[in-house]
Scaffold this motif. Structure first.
Motif, mmCIF file in Angstrom:
data_model
loop_
_atom_site.group_PDB
_atom_site.id
_atom_site.type_symbol
_atom_site.label_atom_id
_atom_site.label_comp_id
_atom_site.label_asym_id
_atom_site.label_seq_id
_atom_site.Cartn_x
_atom_site.Cartn_y
_atom_site.Cartn_z
ATOM 1 N N GLY A 1 -17.336 -17.734 10.044
ATOM 2 C CA GLY A 1 -17.546 -16.942 11.255
ATOM 3 C C GLY A 1 -19.000 -16.652 11.563
ATOM 4 O O GLY A 1 -19.414 -16.674 12.727
ATOM 5 N N ASN A 2 -19.807 -16.383 10.528
ATOM 6 C CA ASN A 2 -21.214 -16.060 10.775
ATOM 7 C C ASN A 2 -21.984 -17.276 11.278
ATOM 8 O O ASN A 2 -22.799 -17.169 12.210
ATOM 9 C CB ASN A 2 -21.859 -15.541 9.488
ATOM 10 C CG ASN A 2 -21.339 -14.168 9.101
ATOM 11 O OD1 ASN A 2 -21.004 -13.364 9.965
ATOM 12 N ND2 ASN A 2 -21.254 -13.895 7.812
ATOM 13 N N LEU B 1 -20.863 -18.071 14.945
ATOM 14 C CA LEU B 1 -21.381 -17.170 15.975
ATOM 15 C C LEU B 1 -22.858 -17.424 16.246
ATOM 16 O O LEU B 1 -23.298 -17.366 17.400
ATOM 17 C CB LEU B 1 -21.172 -15.707 15.566
ATOM 18 C CG LEU B 1 -21.643 -14.678 16.605
ATOM 19 C CD1 LEU B 1 -20.975 -14.902 17.945
ATOM 20 C CD2 LEU B 1 -21.386 -13.257 16.110
ATOM 21 N N SER C 1 -18.175 -8.762 16.683
ATOM 22 C CA SER C 1 -18.243 -9.413 15.368
ATOM 23 C C SER C 1 -19.017 -8.532 14.388
ATOM 24 O O SER C 1 -20.176 -8.818 14.063
ATOM 25 C CB SER C 1 -18.913 -10.784 15.489
ATOM 26 O OG SER C 1 -18.246 -11.586 16.429
#
Length: 434
Positions: free
Chosen positions: A225-226, A229, A421
């Protein structure tokens, strides 16, 4: 002074790892030459057509080949000796640049030859960038990766600041053929840095290049996810905040100064990047990379918005001489535009330091080539989409409108995405999580 306390850039990657130092010097000199060709091609296409849209299409024409090359280069970097992959791709880049110079010397260049060779050049260079980025974490310990990313900012600052300014002067004084030839000479330095590297086979399970390998890389990205993004945030900034394709027209009809103004505005971006790298001691020591990316991109959006406001003021005739032209520049607004673009360059470089460090620290080596391939596509492809956005919107509206609107969009989109997030904001470089 202790590198852990100094406000200045940490140069330990250069002083403690000779292989990295040679690679950095070669990349810096060849990158400087590459900028000569990029700017000269932009100016020559504008000379041929007088059309900003045609200038933006240089970047757009190379987008799909560059995307495919970057992705495939990542597959190759995870399957073969990364040194060999980079050397072969660098050879293609060298030959395409030499052909551009040869056509200019024989005066048989055409609009289509410039497009075609620029496409080949950008595709091969995409593979070089991908492979070289995957090589860096193999040469350095993890705690020096932010410093290495800051040194990359120095490279970008030198090549983009000196390159466009020198290109503008060379084109205006000795012509296109000499400008391209200087690039050929400087690009040869890239081979020194690559040739002297050791063999660098991927660690862990080696993936055979192909669709299955690419699917594995995309599968990893879906769970990371990091990393995902940061890609989205960078695409947002580059799509709506890349006014470079407008610079030839801005120099010709809005701010005046012609090719010199084009070089000055482009160099201002690099000056900001260079200064932020030279003063990157505290930046490299900051552990919250997700938060750093968010804040720096918001500053970037605000500076692009300010550049649009400067161009709008020029369109209204503020501070202008009676007739704006190549020999009668609007000096006040050129200086103002250069100042806000320098801020944009600094903010983008800070974001790049954190994005690169996150990529190289959090992604395992066996997957690094593929992720670097996607990363290279984002970094190099985003500005080309931005060139299409700026060139198309300026054609139907005004030169000042794309950066003004783009700045607002960047600030709003980034703020919303990061707020959704919380894990990205909590990212800690001491405990990297992809």
């Amino acid at each position: 002074m202790n590198a852990r306390r100094s406000a200045f850039i940490d140069i330990r990657p250069l002083t403690t790892v000779p292989a990295f130092a040679r690679l950095w010097v070669g990349a810096t000199l060849s990158g400087l030459g590459g900028q000569l060709t990029i700017v000269a091609v932009m100016l020559q296409v504008y000379d041929f057509t007088g059309d900003t849209f045609a200038v933006s299409m240089i970047a757009v024409a190379g987008l799909i080949p560059m995307v495919l090359a970057g992705l495939y280069g990542g597959l190759l970097a995870d399957a073969f000796d990364r040194r060999a992959v980079a050397l072969i791709a660098a050879s293609v880049t060298f030959v395409s640049t030499a052909l551009i110079a040869a056509l200019a010397w024989t005066q048989v260049e055409s609009l289509w030859s410039l497009y075609l060779l620029s496409v080949v050049n950008s595709a091969a260079n995409s593979i070089v960038m991908t492979t070289r980025s995957a090589i860096t974490p193999r040469l350095l310990p993890r705690d020096l990766l932010p410093a290495a990313a800051a040194l990359q900012g120095v490279t970008v600052g030198i090549m983009v600041m000196a390159g466009p300014a020198l290109a503008g002067v060379l084109v205006a004084t000795v012509g296109y053929a000499w400008t391209y030839s200087v690039d050929v000479l400087l690009m040869s330095s890239l081979f020194l840095g690559l040739w002297t590297l050791p063999r660098l086979r991927p660690e862990g399970t080696i993936a055979r290049p192909g669709l299955e390998s690419l699917r594995d890389g995309l599968g990893f990205l879906r769970k990371a996810g990091n990393i995902r993004l940061q890609y989205i945030l960078d695409i947002t900034a580059m799509t709506f905040g890349q006014p470079t394709a407008l610079f030839p027209a801005v120099g010709a009809v809005l701010l005046g100064g012609g090719a010199i103004t084009t070089g000055v505005l482009t160099a201002a971006v690099a000056l900001g990047a260079l200064l932020s790298s030279l003063l990157s001691g505290p930046i490299a020591r900051y552990r919250h990379h997700g938060l750093g990316i968010e804040r720096s991109i918001i500053v970037y959006g605000a500076s692009i918005l300010a550049f649009g406001a400067v161009l709008a003021a020029a369109a209204l005739g503020a501070f202008a001489p009676e007739t704006v032209g190549p020999n009668t520049p609007n000096v006040v607004l050129i200086a103002a535009g250069a100042a806000v673009l320098a801020v944009s360059g600094a903010a983008d470089n800070v974001s790049a330091i954190y994005r690169s460090s996150m990529m190289q620290s959090a992604v395992p080596d066996a997957m690094r080539g593929r992720l670097q391939g996607i990363f290279t596509v984002v970094v190099a492809g985003g500005p080309r989409i931005g060139a299409l956005y700026a060139g198309t919107l300026a054609t139907f509206t005004a030169l000042w409108f794309p950066p003004l609107l783009g700045g607002f969009l960047i600030i709003g989109i980034v703020a919303v995405l990061v707020r959704l997030s919380p894990g990205f904001r909590a990212y800690d470089a001491a405990h990297p999580v992809p």
